[in-house]
Structure formats: structure tokens, C-alpha cells
Design an enzyme around this catalytic site. Structure first.
Site, short mmCIF file in Angstrom:
data_model
loop_
_atom_site.label_atom_id
_atom_site.label_comp_id
_atom_site.label_asym_id
_atom_site.label_seq_id
_atom_site.Cartn_x
_atom_site.Cartn_y
_atom_site.Cartn_z
N VAL A 1 -5.71 -1.60 2.55
CA VAL A 1 -7.12 -1.76 2.16
C VAL A 1 -7.21 -2.22 0.72
O VAL A 1 -6.43 -1.77 -0.14
CB VAL A 1 -7.87 -0.41 2.30
N CYS A 2 -8.17 -3.11 0.45
CA CYS A 2 -8.51 -3.46 -0.93
C CYS A 2 -10.03 -3.65 -0.97
O CYS A 2 -10.74 -3.12 -0.12
CB CYS A 2 -7.75 -4.69 -1.42
N ARG A 3 -10.53 -4.41 -1.92
CA ARG A 3 -11.97 -4.59 -2.01
C ARG A 3 -12.51 -5.43 -0.86
O ARG A 3 -13.46 -5.06 -0.19
CB ARG A 3 -12.34 -5.22 -3.35
#
Length: 202
Positions: free
Chosen positions: A74-76
Site C-alpha cells: 500500500v502507498c498513497r
């Protein structure tokens, strides 16, 4: 002749609704958030582990030894998570998935989020710094004509970042004390991964 199936060259996507269902039914994969500690502190998926992308790249072999299960990155918005997938895929780790749309998509479906002290996300910082450098270089070029080439250099860097899906400026900003936030060293992360749910951040 090798007849084994070829590994996909693109990360396996996982939408936010499906991930939420997996977490709610107890079939939770290991969720790794590869944003900076400051971004993670601002908001993150409950039960996720913060493993910043730069640290993951530097210590992928050590971390891989504690990731012998299904992993969701997960990231932005998904770009850094895709880079993390490529890094971990090189260690032979199976069952890697990337959360489509990142934490923004997770919040968009109304999924639970742990909130902390608000910080600017890395993409916003990159826009601020790049824009400021371009503006100043143009203003300074009125007196020193050669300064305009600095604006050109920044433009070329942003174009290259789009083509390669990497960002040197973002990597450098991610190492600043503002973005490091709370301690997020290798030993701490490995301890959390080894201990499982008892060792993860809330």
C-alpha cells in the site's frame, strides 16, 4: 525445457473493497504500507506495517525472510507500492498484490483508518519543492540568464520520473527528518513482522 508458467510482469491488483472483506473475515494478508513514517502516522489501515520504500529496497533480503505469506502493498495512490512489488518480486516472494488506488481508494470506500497528526504527503512536497525551484530560477534568470537551465533540469527530472515511475526528488525528501517521524529502523520493523499481530502498530 522449462514449462513452468512465467511470472507476471505487472503487480497483481487488489481493490479496496476486496481487501476490506478479507480483513473483516479474518483471512487477512500481511499489509505493508511503503509510505514514509510521517505519511503513515497521518493515516493508515489498521493492522498494517510501515516499511518505507527506501528501507525495503536496502534490506529486501532480510525483510523477505519474515514475509512468507500473502502480502498486500500500500502507498498513497499505488505508484510506490508497484515499485515495492518489483523489489520484493526479485527476492522470489510469491502472492504479492498491490492495493489499487492506495490509501486514497481505501478511504474512498469508507474503510476504517487510524488517524494521527496530519502531515503533507510526499507527492505534495515534491510539487511544492519542484514548483518553488522553477519559479525562483525563472526570477533569478532576469539577472543571471543561466539560471533558467535549472528550471529545465527540474522539468526534465519530472518527465523522467513519469517515464520511469520513480522520483529522485521524492526519495531525497523522504529521508528528511520531517518525513521520518517516529523511529522506523530495520530492527523495529523486523521485530513487528516476526511478532505478528502482537507486534504491529495500531
Amino acid at each position: 525445457m522449462d514449462t513452468s508458467p512465467a511470472r507476471p510482469t505487472t503487480p497483481a491488483p487488489l481493490d479496496a473493497t476486496t481487501l476490506r472483506e478479507l480483513l473483516d473475515t479474518g483471512r487477512a494478508p500481511r499489509v505493508l504500507d511503503v509510505r514514509t513514517p510521517a505519511e503513515f502516522e497521518t493515516s493508515h489501515i489498521p493492522g498494517s506495517y510501515n516499511v518505507p520504500l527506501d528501507l525495503l529496497r536496502e534490506h529486501r533480503t532480510e525483510l523477505r525472510n519474515h514475509l512468507d505469506e500473502e502480502v498486500v502493498l500500500v502507498c498513497r495512490s499505488g505508484a510506490r507500492a508497484a515499485q515495492a512489488e518489483q523489489t520484493l518480486a526479485g527476492t522470489g516472494l510469491p502472492n504479492l498484490k498491490v492495493l489499487t488506488g492506495g490509501i486514497l481508494a481505501w478511504q474512498a470506500v469508507g474503510a476504517p483508518v487510524n488517524q494521527g497528526r496530519p502531515r503533507w504527503d510526499l507527492e505534495r512536497q515534491v510539487r511544492l519543492v519542484a514548483g518553488t525551484i522553477v519559479l525562483l530560477s525563472i526570477l533569478v534568470s532576469v539577472v543571471l540568464p543561466g539560471a533558467k537551465w535549472l528550471a529545465g533540469l527540474i522539468g526534465a527530472g519530472l518527465a523522467l520520473a513519469s517515464i520511469t515511475n520513480t522520483c529522485l526528488l521524492g526519495t531525497l525528501l523522504g529521508r528528511l527528518p520531517y518525513n521520518r517521524g517516529a523511529s522506523c529502523d530495520l530492527d523495529t520493523i523486523v521485530g513487528q513482522l516476526r511478532d505478528g499481530p502482537a507486534g504491529r502498530r495500531s
